[in-house]
Structure formats: C-alpha cells, structure tokens
Design an enzyme around this catalytic site. Structure first.
Site, short mmCIF file in Angstrom:
data_model
loop_
_atom_site.label_atom_id
_atom_site.label_comp_id
_atom_site.label_asym_id
_atom_site.label_seq_id
_atom_site.Cartn_x
_atom_site.Cartn_y
_atom_site.Cartn_z
N MET A 171 0.82 -0.98 0.09
CA MET A 171 0.18 0.17 -0.05
C MET A 171 0.79 1.37 -0.12
SD MET A 171 -3.14 -1.14 2.64
CE MET A 171 -3.91 0.33 2.53
N HIS A 172 0.27 2.34 -0.27
CA HIS A 172 0.59 3.81 0.14
C HIS A 172 1.76 4.34 -0.77
CE1 HIS A 172 -1.20 3.05 3.83
NE2 HIS A 172 -0.42 2.30 4.20
N ASP B 43 -2.59 -5.01 0.57
CA ASP B 43 -2.25 -6.40 1.10
C ASP B 43 -2.87 -6.64 2.34
OD1 ASP B 43 -1.11 -4.46 2.53
OD2 ASP B 43 0.97 -4.90 1.94
#
Length: 484
Positions: free
Chosen positions: A79-80, A235
């Site tokens: 992520m991110h 995830d």
C-alpha cells in the site's frame, strides 16, 4: 482457474487456484529496494512489470493448460506507494514506497489540518501517499508540474495489464485523499495537496470488474484476451479476504516482522487518536481496523542475535506450560511504535532485571512484551467500538504455541490456529478475481479456513498477566520522559 497477483515489497507472487479454491501452482519474481538516502525507500515500477513477467513465466512453464483456463484475475499489493505518471503514462520518478519516511514534516503539517482525520479516519502518517506528493512539490517542483496521474503500486500493474487508470477502496483508503466513510475521493483533501480528482484513478469496489487483460499479454502467456480483472485490494485487506476475515467481529493477529491486529467491521469506526488504521475493506459496505506493532518477531530476532541462538532454541528453553510473568518487563519499541503511541522516536527497554534474570527470563519477557503490545491494540480497537471474541493467528511467530498461549492470556480471548495452507494476499487476490469474474457471493467465497487448534487463555494466570500488563502500560510515559 483464477489468478491472484500480489505485488509485495520483496517480490511478486502469482497464484493459480481452481474453481474450488484449491491452489494449483505459484510463480515468483524477486524485487529489490533502493535506499539512496537515509529514510528513503524506492522501487522502479518497470521492475514490478519484470517481476510479474518472471512470476507468470514460471507458472506458464509448470502449468500451461491451467494458465490457459484462467477466467478471472485479482490484484493485491503493497500500500501507500506514490507512482507518478505524466499525461502519456510515462513514469516520472521511482515510486516512493510505504516505508519511506522522508515526508515526515509534510505529514505532520497535513495532520494538523483537522479535515484529514475527520474525513480519512486516520492520522496522516509519513508512509501515506498524500504527504509524499507534497514532498515532491516542495523538492522536485518540475516533476510535480508534470504529474497527470498518481497510482498505487498494484494499480500501476493494472495499467500495464489492462490499460486502465483504476483503483479500489481498500488501497485508496491509505492515501489520505479518500473520504473513508463515504468511499469516494475528497476534493477538499486533494486540493490541500494542490491536486484534484483528475489526478486520481476511477474507483470501484474490490469485488467489481476493473479492466480486462490486453490481447498482447494474453497472447504471450497463452491466455484468453479480455479476461476480467477484479478491483483487488491492498495487501492487508487481501490477506483478510484469504483468511476469511470479512464479517463483523472477525479478526486475525499476524505475528510477522511487524505485528498486526486486524478486525473487520460492518460500519465505519474511526479512532485516529490511538493510531488505529481505519480503512475500507475490499468488500462493499465493509471496513476494517488495524492496530500495528512495529517489532513483533523482530523483537525475538533481536534477542536471538545477542544470545547466539535461533528462535526455536530460545522458546524451547521456556518448556511447554505458560509461566507467570517474572517481574522483568520488555518494551518492544526497537524502531518506535505505531499503535497506540504513534511515536517514531521511542525505543525499547528491559525493566526489572536482577542477578537471577536468566536468558530464559529475557526470552519470556520479550514474548510477553509483544503480547502486551497486541493488548494495547485490542484496547485501542475497543475504544473505537470494536469487540472481539476470538482471533486467528497467522505469520511465522504463530509456530510458537508458548507465544500464542501468552497472547491468548494477555488478550483474554481464544486464539485459533488455521489448518495448513496458503491464506495470504495472493490467495485473497485470486478470490477477488473469482468474484469479479463470476458474480459469486463475496462472503461465501471468502470463507475462513478450517481451524486446526484453539489456544485458550490460561485462566489461572489471567490475574498475574493483568498485573504485568498494567506495569507495561505505566512504563511508556516513564521511559519517554528520560529518553533523548
């Protein structure tokens, strides 16, 4: 057949499952992380494509007929990450990853704007996507001026696979641009970082179709063109789909390098003040909360290095039965702590050492310290209105029954151990691909695995564990006051 693609930090995993959700085969492609400066963590998106090609080539070599029978694809990913594209979809700079901390000052400034916590339900952490774009604007203005689209890592894979700028709710909730309660982009939060909705991908639910496989790639891999690609998930949400953690009150505790207490919710229940992550889940009208411990098995690994013993040797010295806390307390803040303190500067400690404090006593304290850190996350989730009756244990640390008994006793709830199997993010992604392709009931597909064993709290030790937890809680403000 259904294909799950999970883009992790260290590699891509491609997992084939059949219509009965049995794993048929897997392929892998490795990735490296570039750290050109202190606190920086980057990857070249072209390397994601190369790793995905490698993973699918491995699958094709071993299972060509099964790969040709794929009817749906699901995506999962780290992520991110900030993947910046120009108007012709050219990558403008290496992707700034989830564990990159360069934008800590920008994150603090955004977090000081009350709109961010109100709309996202989260603290703006340096790892989130929005502060990274502010950093780029401040430090690489020529690059920022060319940004036409910002994509998360797995959604860059989607662009390559399907030619679409699309994302889904669970991953997008980690950007700090999503109105997490309303499941849509916030024009106000985007404007606060000098962006607007045209810079964002189109949003779908993780169970919906989000593109179709391009003919060129289908031909190369011996697959059918136009195979639907599901929205997928970040995830942790993908792992939850793999574990069947999708219904109200369902939860898992992950004992990996870091630790996660993950709970599914039927409502949006933010609690940013306790550094709980509150994100959209991959299923419609579902959210999830996470308490995050930065050093879980990493704490035991640290002690292993000092003791010159492996984890099994150290935990075997404790014997079979759970022991009462000794009075030695370990604070597992080896790289700071996320939930509930959001303190990157705090560091760990052993408290209460004496001449009789043996290696086994230190091992016991480390296991208990991590168990109490999970209790901190449980208490933070309670404050947000989430009540858990039991959790399922996953991750490498869950092989230690002593550790699971300590966690069950510290939390005061049973810990279920699933039967052997691959219930990770790639499996969850494959499930989401199945749902998107067939329209199957998401909750029926995302069923939990069978339970191999249940670890109950040791009722004879709940009092001593409760006392030890209160000591543990009192120590954070004490050591924060004396650490530089």
């Amino acid at each position: 057949m259904y294909l799950g693609l999970d883009l992790g930090t260290s590699g891509v995993k491609a997992l084939l499952i059949d219509a009965g959700q049995k794993a048929v085969g897997a392929g892998h492609g490795s990735l490296d992380v570039s750290r050109p400066h202190n606190g920086w963590s980057e990857q070249n998106p072209a390397d994601w494509i190369a790793a995905c090609e490698e993973a699918i080539a491995e699958l094709k070599a071993a299972h060509p007929k099964e790969l040709a029978a794929v009817k749906g694809i699901g995506l999962s990913g780290q992520m991110h990450g900030a993947t910046l594209l120009d108007a012709s979809d050219k990558v403008l700079r290496p992707c700034i990853l989830w564990n990159d901390t360069r934008s800590h000052a920008e994150a603090a400034r955004l977090d000081a704007d009350p709109r961010f916590r109100k709309l996202t339900g989260n603290i703006v952490f340096p790892g989130f996507t929005a502060p990274k774009l502010v950093w780029v604007k401040n430090n690489e203005p020529d690059t920022f001026a060319k940004v036409a689209k910002v994509l998360l890592p797995k959604d860059y894979l989607r662009l390559w696979l399907a030619g679409e700028h699309m994302s889904e709710m669970s991953d997008s909730a980690g950007t700090a641009w999503l109105d997490v309660g309303k499941r849509r982009w916030s024009s106000g939060l985007l404007a606060a970082t000098e962006l607007d909705e045209k810079h964002m991908p189109t949003l779908v639910e993780g169970t919906e179709r989000a593109g179709a496989l391009r003919a060129e790639l289908a031909s190369k891999w011996g697959m059918q063109a136009g195979i639907p690609i599901g929205g997928g998930a970040g995830d942790n949400a993908a792992s939850a789909c793999g574990m069947g953690t999708v219904g109200e009150g369902h939860a898992f505790v992950s004992l990996g390098t870091s630790g996660v207490l993950f709970a599914a919710n039927a409502a949006y229940l933010p609690n940013p003040e306790s550094a709980v992550h509150t994100f959209c889940h991959a299923l419609p009208d579902t959210w999830h909360q996470m308490g995050v411990i930065l050093s879980a098995t990493d704490s035991l690994n640290w002690l292993c290095e000092i003791a010159g013993k492996d984890a099994a040797e150290l935990t075997n010295e404790l014997g079979d039965g759970l022991k009462a806390p000794t009075g030695v307390t370990f604070l597992p803040y080896l790289s700071g702590e996320r939930t509930p303190h959001n303190d990157a500067a705090i560091r760990g400690a052993f408290i209460g050492l004496e001449h009789a404090s043996s290696r086994a006593v230190l091992t016991q304290a480390v296991l208990e310290g991590v168990a109490f850190a999970f209790r901190d996350s449980l208490e933070a989730l309670k404050k947000a209105g989430t009540k858990l009756d039991r959790v399922t244990a996953i991750g490498g640390g869950s092989r230690s029954r002593y550790w699971l008994k300590a966690i069950a006793t510290a939390l005061g709830i049973p810990v279920d151990v699933p039967a052997d199997g691959d219930f990770g993010a790639a499996f969850g992604a494959a499930r989401l691909g199945l749902i998107a392709a067939t329209g199957a009931d998401p909750r029926a597909v995302c069923a939990p695995p069978s339970t191999d064993e249940t670890i109950e709290p040791d009722m004879a030790l709940t009092g001593s564990f409760s006392d030890a937890y209160q000591r543990y809680r009192a120590l954070y403000p004490a050591i924060k006051g004396v650490q530089a």
